[in-house]
Design a protein around this motif. Structure first.
Motif, PDB file in Angstrom:
ATOM      1  N   VAL A 150      79.883 -28.419 -20.013  1.00 53.18           N
ATOM      2  CA  VAL A 150      81.033 -29.183 -20.485  1.00 53.18           C
ATOM      3  C   VAL A 150      80.676 -29.822 -21.822  1.00 53.18           C
ATOM      4  N   VAL A 151      81.658 -29.883 -22.692  1.00 52.40           N
ATOM      5  CA  VAL A 151      81.506 -30.592 -23.951  1.00 52.40           C
ATOM      6  C   VAL A 151      82.440 -31.788 -23.905  1.00 52.40           C
ATOM      7  N   GLU A 174      80.118 -45.160 -33.586  1.00 47.01           N
ATOM      8  CA  GLU A 174      79.968 -43.728 -33.848  1.00 47.01           C
ATOM      9  C   GLU A 174      80.706 -42.941 -32.774  1.00 47.01           C
ATOM     10  N   ARG A 175      81.250 -41.798 -33.157  1.00 44.07           N
ATOM     11  CA  ARG A 175      81.891 -40.899 -32.189  1.00 44.07           C
ATOM     12  C   ARG A 175      81.328 -39.505 -32.395  1.00 44.07           C
ATOM     13  N   GLN A 176      80.553 -39.053 -31.406  1.00 41.87           N
ATOM     14  CA  GLN A 176      79.814 -37.793 -31.535  1.00 41.87           C
ATOM     15  C   GLN A 176      80.091 -36.855 -30.367  1.00 41.87           C
ATOM     16  N   LEU A 177      79.732 -35.610 -30.580  1.00 36.89           N
ATOM     17  CA  LEU A 177      79.931 -34.555 -29.597  1.00 36.89           C
ATOM     18  C   LEU A 177      78.683 -34.408 -28.728  1.00 36.89           C
ATOM     19  N   TRP A 178      78.888 -34.267 -27.419  1.00 32.73           N
ATOM     20  CA  TRP A 178      77.799 -34.104 -26.464  1.00 32.73           C
ATOM     21  C   TRP A 178      78.038 -32.866 -25.601  1.00 32.73           C
ATOM     22  N   LEU A 179      76.937 -32.332 -25.065  1.00 38.10           N
ATOM     23  CA  LEU A 179      76.989 -31.160 -24.194  1.00 38.10           C
ATOM     24  C   LEU A 179      76.192 -31.453 -22.936  1.00 38.10           C
ATOM     25  N   ALA A 180      76.759 -31.107 -21.774  1.00 38.92           N
ATOM     26  CA  ALA A 180      76.059 -31.303 -20.502  1.00 38.92           C
ATOM     27  C   ALA A 180      76.138 -30.032 -19.677  1.00 38.92           C
ATOM     28  N   SER A 181      75.133 -29.834 -18.856  1.00 38.74           N
ATOM     29  CA  SER A 181      75.101 -28.698 -17.938  1.00 38.74           C
ATOM     30  C   SER A 181      75.768 -29.092 -16.625  1.00 38.74           C
ATOM     31  N   VAL A 182      76.540 -28.196 -16.066  1.00 43.89           N
ATOM     32  CA  VAL A 182      77.204 -28.466 -14.798  1.00 43.89           C
ATOM     33  C   VAL A 182      76.208 -28.515 -13.647  1.00 43.89           C
ATOM     34  N   ASP A 183      75.168 -27.684 -13.701  1.00 41.34           N
ATOM     35  CA  ASP A 183      74.210 -27.609 -12.592  1.00 41.34           C
ATOM     36  C   ASP A 183      72.883 -28.300 -12.894  1.00 41.34           C
ATOM     37  N   ARG A 216      72.848 -33.486 -24.024  1.00 40.96           N
ATOM     38  CA  ARG A 216      72.304 -33.638 -25.368  1.00 40.96           C
ATOM     39  C   ARG A 216      73.424 -33.831 -26.396  1.00 40.96           C
ATOM     40  N   GLN A 217      73.076 -34.586 -27.426  1.00 42.55           N
ATOM     41  CA  GLN A 217      74.008 -34.853 -28.504  1.00 42.55           C
ATOM     42  C   GLN A 217      74.027 -33.661 -29.451  1.00 42.55           C
ATOM     43  N   ALA A 275      77.219 -36.313 -16.443  1.00 37.17           N
ATOM     44  CA  ALA A 275      76.502 -37.083 -17.466  1.00 37.17           C
ATOM     45  C   ALA A 275      76.902 -38.550 -17.344  1.00 37.17           C
ATOM     46  N   GLU A 276      75.923 -39.418 -17.146  1.00 36.61           N
ATOM     47  CA  GLU A 276      76.194 -40.852 -17.130  1.00 36.61           C
ATOM     48  C   GLU A 276      76.296 -41.352 -18.571  1.00 36.61           C
TER      49      GLU A 276
END
Length: 668
Positions: free
Chosen positions: A51-52, A78-87, A93-94, A397-398
């Motif tokens: 998920v982004v 700041e407003r940044q893009l993050w990526l998380a793994s579902v599993d 990570r940013q 992601a917390e």
């Protein structure tokens, strides 16, 4: 008025018999709340593995010194893009690090990259970031600044909405006038454009006769489904929509979908391209999304697939096999997800264990969806749900782990009968410290088209940590309780406030849960209206706070960006000029201002175009003339929902101190 609060519901303020001082370090502090990160725009990858999402962080530099150049008072946002793994395959990570804020993320159709909008030299630009490494690549759109955009199904092209760039002639004319604004023609109609995946040549699909609000691209790339408004005036854009299928080549109309001017949201083609869906309103309810229309693209008729269930819809997404639409709905204080198909009653998929806040996003196979969710004690976070029996939502992601260190209150559903015997429901947030009977703070939600739900509120926990119980009443006019309940306050906006809410306060007093000698009131937006109305009808509250509140409904009609015209016809049954009696003593707080005795703090942003700053000015001047204890905090640069953390911190401290001061004075 129905749309006062799409942007902000302010959680409020509390106390105890042994009250914590407003300036102490009981957590959360005002700075803790102001520094909370917020998350939005969650999207799931086509294969459902990632998920982004966008995270807005707010940090304070303790070493900062006063400076004329630092309007943020030592804070950085700041407003940044993050990526998380579902599993859990990798730690979240940013993805972006530039100082310019990002928005509108989407996975590329092959899942190998993420696109997003970010300012470049002060102009919004579309970028693509490969997930296997490399820098974001801007897509050349010339002078156009994209808003909503969609990838073509094959990933070779992009379509986007943008307003035409200002011409040299227009710039010269504005200069010659000294910057004069022609208010009725301030905005240009946005058009729909198409370009290649790498940018360059841009082709206009629509001619600008109408303002394009939203769209989707058919999987075969031959047509667009568009939502449009008569003009780009915010009033038109907010709720007066029509919908059509148009040719992707020349913008000609292929098929009308909805020609009545009603609110339309979430227009989407099914993955196989055979159907279209969108959420809309009924003719009897201005901004209550209670209809989910599904059209057979090959046919001419559409059907409401939620039938007569009177759901309050918030989001929708197609199943991967195109057999059904999943709809997110608010039901009383909870959220529910339904599977909706032609000819059948919507089927709930079961309790997912968390309040689903927004944005259903489905993977390509239709086996997993992503959204934002929270609980009363767990902040909003990107979450996923596997669409299988018994599955519950899980956080991937917390975003605010520091909340675990706070003193968090407990939220419960409470019910009572108003004087007519009608059941009214709300939520009560009680302090972790115990100690009933509590001081009570009443916090009505905004809107009034809104509902208080079992979700996280950092502002509420701030005051609960200081000993207050907070009552969030879902008075008549709230979402989630059916059509009759929703429509019940039309033409009776003030009339329903006292019986519906005060009976709830009476019930809590009778049960011994709250102290009748320690009652305070406060709200934001329409909650501010409700506050101003209430203190003009009763003196039982020791202090009140009117935040960005509607105080004079005539001034509101004249100055708000969207709350006039049809909106006023729905709320009041007329307008102030032809039917002034509809805006009189039965609905207008300013008509009762001479009866106010309650010490009142007024808070308003100077750039608020939803509820004009003049409302705060009017109330403050009136209370000064009447000799009522009052204070007016006016915040520069702030719109209807405050954006700057220094202002949030200052406001929370002042709000709590106001209550403490006047509760203490009442004891003397």
């Amino acid at each position: 008025m129905r749309q006062l609060l799409r942007t902000a519901v302010i959680g409020l303020l509390l106390m105890t018999g042994a009250m914590a001082r407003a300036g102490d370090e009981t957590r959360p502090t005002a700075r803790d709340v102001a520094a909370m990160s917020s998350v939005g725009d969650v999207r799931i990858s086509p294969d459902g593995s990632k998920v982004v999402y966008v995270v807005t962080t707010r940090t304070f530099d303790a070493a900062a010194k006063p400076s004329d150049d630092d309007t943020m008072a030592g804070w950085k946002v700041e407003r940044q893009l993050w990526l998380a793994s579902v599993d859990g395959a990798f730690v979240p990570r940013q993805l972006t690090f530039a100082k310019e804020k990002v928005s509108n993320p989407a996975f590329t159709p092959d899942g190998g990259g993420v696109s997003f909008v970010r300012a470049n030299a002060g102009k919004a630009k579309l970028h693509v970031l490969p997930l296997n490494g490399g820098e974001p690549r801007p897509i050349d759109l010339g002078k156009l600044e994209p808003d909503v955009y969609r990838w073509s199904n094959d990933g070779k092209a992009l379509a986007f909405i943008a307003s035409p760039a200002e011409t040299e002639e227009e710039k010269a004319a504005k200069w010659a006038s000294g910057g004069a604004t022609d208010v009725a023609n301030e905005w240009k109609n946005a058009r729909l454009y198409v370009t290649s995946a790498t940018g360059g040549e841009v082709r206009a699909v629509t001619d600008g006769m109408f303002h394009i609000v939203d769209f989707d691209w058919s999987p075969d790339q031959r047509t667009f489904a568009v939502v449009q408004a008569a003009s780009s005036d915010p009033y038109e854009v907010s709720s007066r929509h029509t919908a059509f299928v148009i040719s992707a080549q020349d913008g000609s109309i292929v098929k009308p979908l909805q020609t009545l001017q009603q609110q339309i949201e979430g227009i989407t083609y099914s993955p196989d391209g055979t159907k279209l869906a969108f959420m809309t309103t009924s003719r009897q309810a201005l901004s209550w999304l209670s209809v989910l229309m599904v059209f057979d693209v090959a046919g001419n008729a559409g059907a409401n697939v939620v039938n007569k269930m009177e759901l309050t819809l918030a989001s929708c997404a197609w199943a991967g096999d195109s057999s059904a639409v999943f709809a997110l709905a608010h039901e009383r204080t909870k959220s529910r997800i339904f599977r909706c198909t032609f000819g059948q009653e919507p089927m709930p998929i079961g309790d997912v264990g968390r309040f689903v806040d927004a944005g259903l996003s489905m993977d390509r196979a239709g086996k997993r969806m992503a959204f934002l969710s929270s609980t009363p004690r767990d902040p909003i976070a990107p979450s996923v749900l596997d669409l299988e029996p018994g599955a519950t939502a899980r956080v991937v992601a917390e975003v605010n782990p520091q909340v675990k260190e706070w003193s968090l209150g407990s939220m419960e559903v409470v019910q009572w009968k108003n004087p007519d015997g009608l059941e009214i429901e709300g939520l009560l947030l009680v302090p972790a410290s115990g100690g009933a009977p509590y001081p009570l703070m009443v916090m009505p939600h905004g809107g009034p088209d809104a509902v208080s739900s079992e979700r996280f509120t950092g502002w509420g926990h701030y005051f609960a940590a200081r000993g207050y119980a907070v009552l969030y009443p879902n008075y008549r006019g709230s979402f989630g309780y059916g059509a009759e309940f929703y429509r019940a306050n039309t033409g009776k906006l003030g009339e329903i406030v006292i019986p519906d809410i005060e009976s709830g306060v009476d019930a809590l007093i009778k049960e011994g849960r709250v102290d009748p000698e320690q009652l305070v009131y406060g709200g934001w937006s329409w909650g501010g209206y409700t506050t101003a109305w209430t203190i003009g009808q009763t003196t039982r509250y020791k202090a009140a706070v009117v935040g960005a509140g509607v105080v004079d409904v005539v001034a509101q009609y004249a100055t708000s960006d969207i709350n006039h015209g049809v909106a006023a016809q729905w709320e009041f049954g007329g307008d102030p000029w032809r039917t002034p009696e509809k805006f009189g003593e039965s609905v207008n707080p300013i008509a009762h201002v001479a009866k106010i005795k309650t010490p009142t703090l007024i808070i308003h942003g100077e750039k608020d175009d939803r509820v004009g700053h003049v409302n705060g000015v009017l109330l403050h001047r009136a209370l000064l003339d009447l000799g009522v204890k009052t204070r007016f905090l006016s915040y520069p640069r702030e719109p209807h929902g405050f954006q700057e953390p220094a202002h949030t911190e200052h406001m929370l401290k002042a709000w709590a101190a106001w209550y403490e001061e006047h509760l203490a004075a009442a004891k003397r």
